[in-house]
Design an enzyme around this catalytic site. Structure first.
Site, short mmCIF file in Angstrom:
data_model
loop_
_atom_site.label_atom_id
_atom_site.label_comp_id
_atom_site.label_asym_id
_atom_site.label_seq_id
_atom_site.Cartn_x
_atom_site.Cartn_y
_atom_site.Cartn_z
N GLU A 197 3.58 -5.06 7.61
CA GLU A 197 2.63 -4.07 8.13
C GLU A 197 2.81 -3.81 9.61
O GLU A 197 2.64 -2.68 10.09
CB GLU A 197 1.19 -4.53 7.87
CG GLU A 197 0.75 -4.42 6.43
CD GLU A 197 1.07 -5.64 5.59
OE1 GLU A 197 1.97 -6.42 5.98
OE2 GLU A 197 0.44 -5.81 4.53
N ALA A 200 0.85 -1.20 0.00
CA ALA A 200 0.00 0.00 0.00
C ALA A 200 0.89 1.24 0.00
O ALA A 200 2.02 1.21 0.48
CB ALA A 200 -0.89 -0.02 1.23
N GLU A 216 -0.06 -9.49 -0.60
CA GLU A 216 -1.47 -9.86 -0.48
C GLU A 216 -2.12 -9.96 -1.87
O GLU A 216 -2.94 -10.84 -2.12
CB GLU A 216 -2.20 -8.83 0.40
CG GLU A 216 -1.71 -8.91 1.85
CD GLU A 216 -2.35 -7.87 2.73
OE1 GLU A 216 -2.05 -6.67 2.53
OE2 GLU A 216 -3.14 -8.22 3.61
N GLY A 228 0.71 -5.15 1.04
CA GLY A 228 -0.37 -5.30 0.05
C GLY A 228 0.11 -5.93 -1.23
O GLY A 228 -0.67 -6.56 -1.96
#
Ligand SMILES: CCCCCCC/C=C/C(=O)SCCNC(=O)CCNC(=O)[C@H](O)C(C)(C)COP(=O)(O)OP(=O)(O)OC[C@H]1O[C@@H](n2cnc3c(N)ncnc32)[C@H](O)[C@@H]1OP(=O)(O)O
Length: 718
Positions: free
Chosen positions: A123, A61, A103, A100
């Protein structure tokens, strides 16, 4: 953004494009939505490969977006759409797949990684958890214990480990996208149900509850007040106990709490602060982007005491050629053995060969004649260091950078011993130097931008977080430590105990309170400095034992040293230990009765002191000195100070560093409490709020990233 093309006839290729790390910004997320839709609706496309441009899959992210209002399509439904697709989706992972990014790859049906790629869910280091399904998919894919390890530590794994764990299906040394396309062609049209990780059950474990209890206990201990690692365990537990959809709800709930927490803000600030300090500048206008470092291949280390040994190890482990010099033969032999042992242990841990041949051991300083840079690490004594610098100036080839590992002495005085003061800078390592990440790079008034740039680059090469700081007594870190320690001593005089002070600091998040640290590093270190400064002996001028130069002074540390109580090494200090060299502190009845007598002798009436006062007095005094350092231009910005405290002084990472913390507490409150304590202790100048703090409060207490503007204005007025 994301770019779409069709290759090899039937493979849709989606390329994430957002330099430098292809972070999943709103535009990139929208790009993925659009390109996936295109690929799935194109009848000629039978399978899809997702990759990132410039050899980087995805850094996760976009952390910058977290500070504002998140806009654009959310990541979770994007990943669900990818997983639900009826055409095989293959992730081609080069460089990194983090947060992310991983992910997203876990939402794909297949994953191919380049051998040099690194993968992870970091994270937790940003105060968050993998909330785009990572906490639910990873345990289903690789099992609960391995997923807990990765998610609660945030550690990156190599492609080889990822393959072993089952995170990726294939690892290649060749062009990853080509290999992924080949795989995509081979699986086109095959059933996908068994490839959708969200449909898996976590591999069964016999004793789930005891496992989670044990992990939670360990994580709590390691987290020391950080909330994200705990939430990570809770999220993985949901993956193990609940169906996927409910697990996702739990992941979302936990993330919502973390996302708005002060801890997440502090850790994200610290991420950017670490990067900001590499973009250094000095008051004279030298800058990281206009100064060219010189390459350094061969480095000398002078002095093989504890610091010199650690520095030599750090250099050799980074592949540099190291020439060590220790004039005393016995010490040299001992050091050689110790350094070799450290290199061997380090190599064993990393599974590589020990770089023993990178180091030579010499008793004669002539051995440094052809090195590119010298790091002097002899005993902390100005006369001795001056002598070494005089010798270096004669022995070294022209252009050699001369660096000192002093922790507090005047770098400029050392520079003045040489014919090339522009080549002299401080490189202040922290013990143990091969382990601690921090390096203060100290520029004197005559250091050239190139010398500073070269030392900063060398720091980076050996894996340090390097911070450029100006030359003053104690530089940044140790200068700020002085008022902090002083307050701790005063608190003992006024009624506190070492146990109480340390408990308050440890509850705040330090791994050790100040008195335990003092026992560990040795009380004699500070004593020697105070003696050097003429403070440790009450003078014959008739001043009270508790006043020096008109300021309040506590001789408690000096008195303990006079008793031979140097801390752990002597088995006695602020605490007692089972034996000299013992590590476990316990309360010492001798010290408590000594303190009682001391107070009585000086007419000090003990009062009850609570944790809040300990924190306010110790931390606000330290912070106030931080503001003075900014005022003096010794540190370029609050980020520099915070990084120094996070990486060198055990400041709890989830509190962002002392200057960030001051902003979180509220500058008006810090100012108000300092004013209060200064009124109560007018003989303690460190408690007097400094001009910059007042100025910031008067300017409406701007957020920490705006302080530089106020500092600039202040400097222009001085
Ligand atoms: C309610 C919301 C729900 C959202 C759910 C989303 C769940 C997912 C969360 C996440 O993905 S959090 C982010 C996870 N990723 C990371 O933690 C990676 C962070 N980056 C790094 O570790 C390193 O930067 C790197 C990728 C390993 C590269 O290291 P390198 O040493 O090569 O370069 P750097 O100097 O560190 O970075 C270069 C440049 O890039 C910027 N940057 C890096 N990563 C990000 C990122 N994820 N977002 C934004 N910017 C990033 C970094 O700041 C540097 O910028 P400059 O200093 O050059 O301006």
């Amino acid at each position: 953004m994301a770019q779409y093309s069709r290759i090899s006839g039937s493979v849709g290729l989606i390329t994430l494009k957002s330099p430098p790390v292809n972070a999943l910004s709103a535009v990139v997320r929208q790009g993925i939505v659009d390109t996936v839709e295109k690929a799935l609706s194109d009848p000629k496309v039978k399978s899809v490969v997702i990759c990132g441009q410039n050899g980087i899959f995805c850094g996760g992210a976009d952390i910058k977006e977290f500070a504002g209002n998140m806009s654009g399509p959310p990541l979770v439904p994007i990943i669900h759409a990818i997983e639900a697709a009826n055409k095989p989706m293959v992730a081609a992972i080069e460089g990194i797949a983090l947060g992310g990014g991983l992910e997203l790859a876990l939402g794909c049906h297949y994953r191919v990684a380049h051998a040099k790629a690194r993968l992870g869910l970091p994270e937790v280091t940003l105060g968050l958890l993998p909330a785009a399904g990572g906490s639910q998919r990873l345990p289903r894919l690789i099992g609960v214990p391995a997923a807990l390890d990765l998610i609660t530590t945030g550690r990156h794994v190599t492609a080889a480990e990822a393959l072993q764990l089952g995170i990726v299906d294939q690892v290649t040394d060749h062009k990853t996208v080509d290999v992924a396309v080949k795989l995509a062609l081979s699986v086109a049209g095959k059933p996908l149900d068994a490839r959708r990780i969200s449909t898996y059950l976590c591999p069964p474990l016999s004793a789930l509850d005891p496992l989670f209890e044990e992990v939670m206990q360990k994580v709590r201990q390691r987290a020391r007040g950080a909330i994200a690692p705990i939430a990570c365990v809770q999220a993985v537990r949901a993956a193990a106990a609940l169906p996927y959809a409910q697990g996702m709800e739990r992941e979302k709930e936990l993330m919502a709490t973390l996302f708005t927490s002060g801890q997440a803000r502090a850790l994200q600030y610290s991420f950017f602060a670490q990067r900001a300090v590499s973009k250094w500048s000095t008051p004279s206008g030298a800058r990281w982007d206009t100064s060219t470092p010189r390459p350094v291949h061969k480095v000398a280390v002078i002095g093989l005491g504890t610091m010199g040994r650690g520095i030599a190890v750090a250099l050799a482990q980074a592949g540099l050629s190291v020439v060590t010099v220790e004039p005393q033969e016995k010490q040299l032999m001992e050091a050689k053995q110790a350094v070799s042992g450290m290199l061997e242990r380090g190599a064993k841990k990393r599974g590589v060969a020990p770089p023993l041949n990178n180091i030579t051991y010499n008793s004669n300083i002539q051995a440094v004649a052809d090195v590119d840079l010298v790091i002097e690490a002899v005993f902390e004594d100005m006369a001795l260091k001056k002598k070494v610098f005089q010798q270096l100036s004669v022995v070294c080839k022209p252009g050699t950078f001369l660096c000192t590992n002093t922790s507090a002495l005047d770098v400029d005085q050392l520079a003045s011993q040489t014919r090339t003061p522009e080549l002299v800078v401080g490189m202040h390592f922290f013990a143990p130097a091969n382990v601690m990440k921090l390096l203060e790079v100290v520029y004197g008034p005559r250091s050239s931008p190139q010398a500073l740039a070269t030392a900063m680059q060398l720091g980076k090469k050996i894996g340090k977080v390097s911070v450029a700081v100006g030359n003053c007594r104690g530089f940044v870190g140790n200068r700020m430590l002085k008022p902090y320690i002083e307050q701790a001593f005063f608190l003992l005089e006024e009624g506190a105990t070492p146990e109480l002070v340390d408990r308050a600091l440890e509850e705040f998040g330090f791994s050790m309170g100040i008195f335990k640290v003092s026992d560990l590093s040795g009380l004699d270190v500070g004593w020697r400095v105070r003696k050097g400064d003429g403070l440790a002996e009450p003078r014959a001028t008739g001043q009270s034992a508790r006043i020096r130069e008109g300021r309040r002074y506590s001789p408690l540390g000096d008195l303990l040293c006079e008793q031979g109580r140097f801390g752990q090494k002597t088995g006695r200090g602020w605490y007692q230990y089972s034996k000299p060299g013992g590590r476990e502190p316990s309360s010492d009845p001798w010290f408590h009765s000594f303190l009682k007598e001391y107070r009585a002798k000086h007419g000090l009436v003990p009062r009850a002191i609570d944790h809040q006062e300990v924190l306010e007095r110790c931390l606000y005094a330290l912070i106030n000195e931080g503001f003075r350092i900014l005022e003096d231009g010794i540190a370029a910005g609050p980020e520099d100070i915070d990084v120094i405290y996070l990486f060198g002084y055990g400041w709890p990472s989830y509190r962002g560093g002392p200057m960030f913390y001051a902003g979180m507490v509220g500058l008006p409150k810090v100012l108000d409490r300092l004013e209060h304590y200064y009124q109560a202790h007018p003989d303690v100048p460190y408690l007097q709020p400094c001009t910059l703090l007042r100025r910031l409060v008067a300017s409406g207490s701007p957020p920490v990233h705006k302080w530089r503007e106020v500092i600039k204005k202040l400097h222009s007025q001085l």
